[in-house]
Design a protein around this motif. Structure first.
Motif, PDB file in Angstrom:
ATOM      1  N   THR A   1      -3.585   4.628  -2.013  1.00  0.00           N
ATOM      2  CA  THR A   1      -4.725   4.945  -1.035  1.00  0.00           C
ATOM      3  C   THR A   1      -5.489   6.009  -1.570  1.00  0.00           C
ATOM      4  OG1 THR A   1      -3.076   4.349   0.744  1.00  0.00           O
ATOM      5  CG2 THR A   1      -5.009   5.881   1.285  1.00  0.00           C
ATOM      6  N   LEU A   2      -4.828   7.311  -2.042  1.00  0.00           N
ATOM      7  CA  LEU A   2      -5.394   8.247  -2.672  1.00  0.00           C
ATOM      8  C   LEU A   2      -6.546   7.629  -3.865  1.00  0.00           C
ATOM      9  CD1 LEU A   2      -2.980  10.977  -2.627  1.00  0.00           C
ATOM     10  CD2 LEU A   2      -4.790  10.870  -0.964  1.00  0.00           C
TER      11      LEU A   2
ATOM     12  N   VAL B   1       0.688  -1.138   0.067  1.00  0.00           N
ATOM     13  CA  VAL B   1      -0.035   0.063   0.058  1.00  0.00           C
ATOM     14  C   VAL B   1       0.998   1.277   0.079  1.00  0.00           C
ATOM     15  CG1 VAL B   1      -1.748   1.522   1.341  1.00  0.00           C
ATOM     16  CG2 VAL B   1      -1.823  -1.107   0.947  1.00  0.00           C
ATOM     17  N   THR B   2       0.557   2.073  -1.045  1.00  0.00           N
ATOM     18  CA  THR B   2       1.133   3.292  -1.020  1.00  0.00           C
ATOM     19  C   THR B   2       0.426   4.552  -0.802  1.00  0.00           C
ATOM     20  OG1 THR B   2       1.152   3.427  -3.429  1.00  0.00           O
ATOM     21  CG2 THR B   2       3.116   2.405  -2.504  1.00  0.00           C
ATOM     22  N   LEU B   3       0.992   5.581  -0.866  1.00  0.00           N
ATOM     23  CA  LEU B   3      -0.028   6.952  -0.602  1.00  0.00           C
ATOM     24  C   LEU B   3      -0.905   6.971  -1.950  1.00  0.00           C
ATOM     25  CD1 LEU B   3      -0.794   9.557   0.909  1.00  0.00           C
ATOM     26  CD2 LEU B   3       1.086  10.619  -0.034  1.00  0.00           C
TER      27      LEU B   3
ATOM     28  N   THR C   1      -7.235   7.754  10.988  1.00  0.00           N
ATOM     29  CA  THR C   1      -6.184   7.130  10.081  1.00  0.00           C
ATOM     30  C   THR C   1      -4.899   7.933  10.328  1.00  0.00           C
ATOM     31  OG1 THR C   1      -8.134   7.487   8.479  1.00  0.00           O
ATOM     32  CG2 THR C   1      -6.153   7.612   7.638  1.00  0.00           C
TER      33      THR C   1
ATOM     34  N   ARG D   1      -3.756   2.348   7.094  1.00  0.00           N
ATOM     35  CA  ARG D   1      -3.553   3.705   6.367  1.00  0.00           C
ATOM     36  C   ARG D   1      -4.463   3.913   5.188  1.00  0.00           C
ATOM     37  NH1 ARG D   1       2.868   3.638   5.707  1.00  0.00           N
ATOM     38  NH2 ARG D   1       2.225   1.345   5.222  1.00  0.00           N
ATOM     39  N   LEU D   2      -4.598   2.577   4.560  1.00  0.00           N
ATOM     40  CA  LEU D   2      -5.746   2.752   3.297  1.00  0.00           C
ATOM     41  C   LEU D   2      -7.168   2.229   3.884  1.00  0.00           C
ATOM     42  CD1 LEU D   2      -7.092   2.368   0.605  1.00  0.00           C
ATOM     43  CD2 LEU D   2      -5.602   0.645  -0.086  1.00  0.00           C
TER      44      LEU D   2
END
Lengths: 336, 262
Positions: free
Chosen positions: A10-11, A5-7, A217, A285-286
């Motif tokens: 997630t976005l 999972v990366t930023l 979060t 985070r996701l």
């Protein structure tokens, strides 16, 4: 799911879900026992209610006074409960932890009922006492479940059953203090009912859902480590005590505000985080923000079913969510 | 680097560790041996700041450990414990990246930096787990999982490694591999390690220093040759042993003597 999972990921996932939620809010507002003309309604919604766009006065009121507030409340309740569920699960290392099954919802329900019986005139007393009830129930379950070997999933669920049944009898007791005419609407409310949306509680529920999800979060990386074990998390640098208090307080706020507004809608916190983890992986985070959006989507759809399936009569939305959630619970129980 | 001075730890009223002093120095492996209930794991937990001591002091780089935040301890001390049961699916890479938590600028929602990924890749190479990095932790064998736990500890880049029975549940070859990795880290990066173990012979071969404990006290400390004497071992373990030299490594070798006639 093996990709990290990366930023970016997630976005993308959260934006897609957010679009789906907006789409559901608009679409579901057109559906109901009174059917509304699609084009005019969309035009009125797009103008944020500033223009009637050719809708009749009644139609306009149904759309903006009844349906949209109810759908927005469904979104807030769904988001709150799913976020609370996902964080309980990570903190307690238990895929079965869920506000309703842990007795936290019942704690909030007792608080709300006390507010209604003793401070009926003051609408603010409901979320405040619901929060207090949720927090007390959370701490009670946590203390009961903690054995020498920590809280095993089975112990936690048993503690939840004990607290739930105890609080249920408190609810019965408080119900007897009410006058007979209100009892039916209370029974409905207890099962989870979104029809009682009020102008005061709706903004509170939305604000708490958004802020609570953000707060949890922001601690998701700590929760990722807690999910693997309290001791490991501590060794790796997580302030376990601080994160635990934060999750208990924020999750109780989330559950408290949604129960005060809509009663105990069960299993949302179980079904949604499970589906999110299945499709997007376990990284909090996701999975926490995605569970919030997924929960909103789930309860919006479930409530639309509840209010249309036997229209013009309505089912409590909790009946629909439990119908989906209970079998999933049994499935998960067999796998733990 | 890490020092305990006259450490006493009480659980409720029971004294678990009493008057223990020890020093972990760069490049050295210290093994903590002794019978069950000697207070070995308790001592290890106190050295990490998890258990509060009743008296004495734990000094990390010369400062009392209470002065450090949880995260700064996490950057200095890594623990390899018996792994907890995993109830959520995580990949080996995600698991190992957990070791980078203490280095994150933002503790909560922080995202791994390129450096974090590089460190993780390096330790995965070191522990021969590169090919498994995308696999789920609960699909691994016991030996592979234990290597992943060590990899996560190495990923913290902590100069102090505390290992609580790291070789339990491992077969002969994996025991040696795991301790060789610890040895390598101590030699190459001047790390210091404390290993709690029941395997005296393994300790004799890998450790520079042994600490023999019984009932919360250190009975003897020193080189394997000095600590592993039949008299001391008999006193501590209440069993007769034969101590001779290992034919290959020349380290002391301990064999219990069970007299079948009695």
């Amino acid at each position: 799911m093996t990709t990290r999972v990366t930023l970016r990921r997630t976005l993308i996932a959260c934006s897609a879900l957010a679009v789906a939620v907006v789409f559901a809010v608009v679409l579901m507002s057109l559906i109901g026992s009174e059917s509304l003309p699609a084009r005019e309604s969309l035009c009125a919604i797009a103008s944020f209610g500033t223009s009637q766009c050719g809708l009749g006065r009644d139609q306009y009121d149904i759309l903006f006074q009844i349906r949209l507030p109810r759908i927005l409340l469904a979104a807030a309740v769904g988001g709150s409960l799913a976020t609370a569920g996902a964080s309980y699960q990570a903190l307690l290392r238990n895929p079965l932890a869920e506000p309703y099954l842990l007795g936290v919802s019942n704690g909030a329900a007792v608080g709300t009922m006390i507010a209604l019986v003793f401070f009926g005139a003051n609408e603010w007393s409901r979320p405040v006492l619901a929060f207090a009830g949720a927090l007390i129930a959370t701490l009670a379950v946590y203390q009961l479940a903690r054995g020498r070997a920590g809280a095993t999933p089975e112990r936690l669920i048993l503690a939840g059953v004990i607290v739930t049944t105890f609080l249920s009898s408190v609810i019965v007791f408080v119900t007897t203090l009410m006058d007979a005419t209100r009892i039916r609407s209370f029974t409905f409310w207890l099962l989870g009912d979104l029809s009682g949306t009020t102008r005061t509680l709706l903004p509170v529920a939305i604000a708490i859902a958004v802020l609570g999800t953000i707060a949890l979060t922001l601690n998701a990386r700590s929760l990722n480590l807690l999910m693997l074990g309290e001791r490991d998390a501590f060794d790796l640098g997580v302030e376990v005590g601080r994160v635990r208090v934060l999750v208990f307080v924020v999750a109780s706020l989330l559950v408290g505000s949604s129960v005060a507004a809509s009663g105990s809608v069960g299993y949302v916190g179980l079904v949604v985080p499970h589906l999110v983890r299945l499709s997007l992986g376990s990284d909090n985070r996701l999975s926490i923000p995605a569970a919030a959006l997924g929960g909103a989507l789930f309860v919006i759809v479930a409530d639309t079913v509840a209010r249309t399936i036997i229209a013009p009569r309505e089912l409590p939305v909790g009946a629909i969510t439990a119908l989906i959630g209970a079998p999933l619970f049994i499935y998960l129980l067999k796998r733990v | 680097m890490l020092e305990a001075r006259d450490l006493t730890i009480k659980y409720d009223e029971r004294i678990a560790v009493t008057g223990v002093s020890l020093k972990l120095t760069a490049g050295n492996i210290t093994a903590l041996i002794g019978p069950n209930g000697a207070g070995k794991s308790t001592l290890l937990r106190a050295l990490n700041g998890q258990l509060r001591h009743t008296s004495g002091a734990v000094l990390l780089d010369g400062e009392p450990i209470e002065k450090f935040s949880r995260r700064s301890i996490g950057r200095r001390v890594a623990v390899v414990a018996q792994e907890a049961e995993l109830r959520f699916p995580v990949t080996v890479l995600e698991f190992v990246l957990g070791g980078r938590f203490a280095w994150a600028g933002n503790a909560g929602w922080g995202w791994e930096t390129d450096r974090d990924l590089r460190v993780a890749e390096d330790v995965l190479c070191e522990t021969e787990l590169v090919e498994l990095s995308g696999r789920l932790m609960n699909e691994l064998s016991g030996g592979e999982r234990q290597r992943a736990v060590l990899a996560r500890a190495l990923a913290t880049e902590a100069a102090l490694l505390l290992l609580d029975e790291p070789t339990a549940n491992l077969d002969l070859s994996h025991q040696a591999t795991l301790l060789a990795l610890v040895r390598h880290r101590c030699d190459q990066q001047q790390a210091a390690a404390l290993v709690v173990t029941h395997d005296i012979n393994l300790a004799a071969q890998f450790a520079d220093q042994l600490l023999l404990m019984k009932r919360g006290k250190v009975i003897e400390a020193g080189t394997p040759g000095a600590v592993l004497t039949p008299e001391l071992l008999r006193e501590v373990f209440e069993v007769t042993v034969l101590v001779d030299a290992h034919p290959v490594t020349n380290a002391p070798r301990v064999t219990p003597v069970h007299d079948r006639r009695s």
